[in-house]
Design a protein around this motif. Structure first.
Motif, PDB file in Angstrom:
ATOM      1  N   LEU A  80       0.753  -1.248  -0.048  1.00 38.44           N
ATOM      2  CA  LEU A  80       0.024  -0.263  -0.158  1.00 38.44           C
ATOM      3  C   LEU A  80       1.055   0.963  -0.070  1.00 38.44           C
ATOM      4  N   PRO A  81       1.519   1.227  -1.065  1.00 41.04           N
ATOM      5  CA  PRO A  81       3.016   2.733  -1.351  1.00 41.04           C
ATOM      6  C   PRO A  81       1.864   4.207  -1.377  1.00 41.04           C
ATOM      7  N   ASP A  82       0.610   4.280  -1.282  1.00 44.95           N
ATOM      8  CA  ASP A  82       0.169   5.605  -1.566  1.00 44.95           C
ATOM      9  C   ASP A  82      -0.367   6.214   0.357  1.00 44.95           C
ATOM     10  N   LEU A  83      -0.240   5.004   0.680  1.00 47.82           N
ATOM     11  CA  LEU A  83      -0.859   5.587   2.510  1.00 47.82           C
ATOM     12  C   LEU A  83       0.337   5.628   3.422  1.00 47.82           C
ATOM     13  N   THR A  84       0.255   7.073   3.795  1.00 47.04           N
ATOM     14  CA  THR A  84       0.866   7.556   4.782  1.00 47.04           C
ATOM     15  C   THR A  84       0.137   8.614   5.856  1.00 47.04           C
ATOM     16  N   PRO A  85       0.784   8.871   6.655  1.00 44.82           N
ATOM     17  CA  PRO A  85       1.550   7.980   7.732  1.00 44.82           C
ATOM     18  C   PRO A  85       1.084   6.546   8.637  1.00 44.82           C
ATOM     19  N   TRP A  86       1.894   5.376   9.625  1.00 42.90           N
ATOM     20  CA  TRP A  86       1.286   4.649  10.283  1.00 42.90           C
ATOM     21  C   TRP A  86       1.704   4.818  11.165  1.00 42.90           C
ATOM     22  N   ALA A  87       0.996   3.625  11.964  1.00 40.71           N
ATOM     23  CA  ALA A  87       0.289   3.525  13.765  1.00 40.71           C
ATOM     24  C   ALA A  87       1.532   2.758  13.444  1.00 40.71           C
ATOM     25  N   SER A  88       2.147   2.382  13.955  1.00 43.13           N
ATOM     26  CA  SER A  88       3.346   1.115  14.347  1.00 43.13           C
ATOM     27  C   SER A  88       4.314   1.323  15.839  1.00 43.13           C
ATOM     28  N   ALA A  89       5.004  -0.089  15.784  1.00 41.84           N
ATOM     29  CA  ALA A  89       5.976  -0.432  16.520  1.00 41.84           C
ATOM     30  C   ALA A  89       4.600  -0.165  18.157  1.00 41.84           C
ATOM     31  N   GLY A  90       3.366  -0.380  18.342  1.00 39.57           N
ATOM     32  CA  GLY A  90       2.886  -0.460  19.211  1.00 39.57           C
ATOM     33  C   GLY A  90       3.164  -1.551  20.103  1.00 39.57           C
ATOM     34  N   LEU A  91       3.457  -1.375  21.572  1.00 37.43           N
ATOM     35  CA  LEU A  91       3.100  -2.148  22.647  1.00 37.43           C
ATOM     36  C   LEU A  91       3.266  -1.822  23.615  1.00 37.43           C
TER      37      LEU A  91
END
Length: 157
Positions: A80-91
């Motif tokens: 999905l190269p057109d989507l940003t930003p991403w919530a990540s590293a959620g821990l």
């Protein structure tokens, strides 16, 4: 029963939390951050220690001790190269889960994305579906990523 004090702050403001967060990442995802994995937890945490540009990380504290992490990143999933930003590293540390800390970390990422001028934020997960749905995220699709299938969600801001 004593009430826990939970706070959320930018990771850049708390460099002393990096060793504890590194241990948390390595314990949670040993296949990626472990000794034979391709990831480098310390390098990722340092990268998340930015104040003004993505990636920007947030740390959760319970009674002053680091117990969780989340990052807002620009890098999209390859599918999905057109989507940003991403919530990540959620821990969130296992002993601190089910106390609303994950939701507070997500809210911090949403606020940061809004501040940076984004009108939506995305997340890919195979474990946090219930949390995202509870917090108003919309399911978009499933995608293959690094040998697993992720559910992709969008949160309008």
């Amino acid at each position: 029963m004593t009430r826990m004090r939970v706070s959320i702050a930018r990771l850049i403001e708390h460099p002393a939390a990096l060793p504890a967060l590194q241990q948390l990442l390595e314990a949670e995802w040993p296949g990626y951050y472990g000794p034979s994995g391709p990831g480098d937890a310390r390098a990722d945490l340092v990268a998340y220690s930015s104040a003004t540009r993505l990636p920007i990380g947030y740390v959760a504290f319970v009674d002053g001790h680091p117990c969780g992490l989340a990052a807002l990143k620009a890098e999209p999933l390859p599918a999905l190269p057109d989507l940003t930003p991403w919530a990540s590293a959620g821990l969130v540390a296992p002993e601190c889960r089910r106390r609303g800390i994950g939701a507070r970390l997500l809210a911090a990422l949403e606020d940061q994305a809004r501040t940076l001028g984004f009108d939506a934020i995305y997340s890919g997960t195979n474990t946090a579906n219930a949390l995202l749905e509870r917090e108003g995220w919309q399911f978009l699709q499933r995608v293959a990523h690094e040998g697993t299938e992720l559910s992709v969600y969008r949160k309008p801001l």
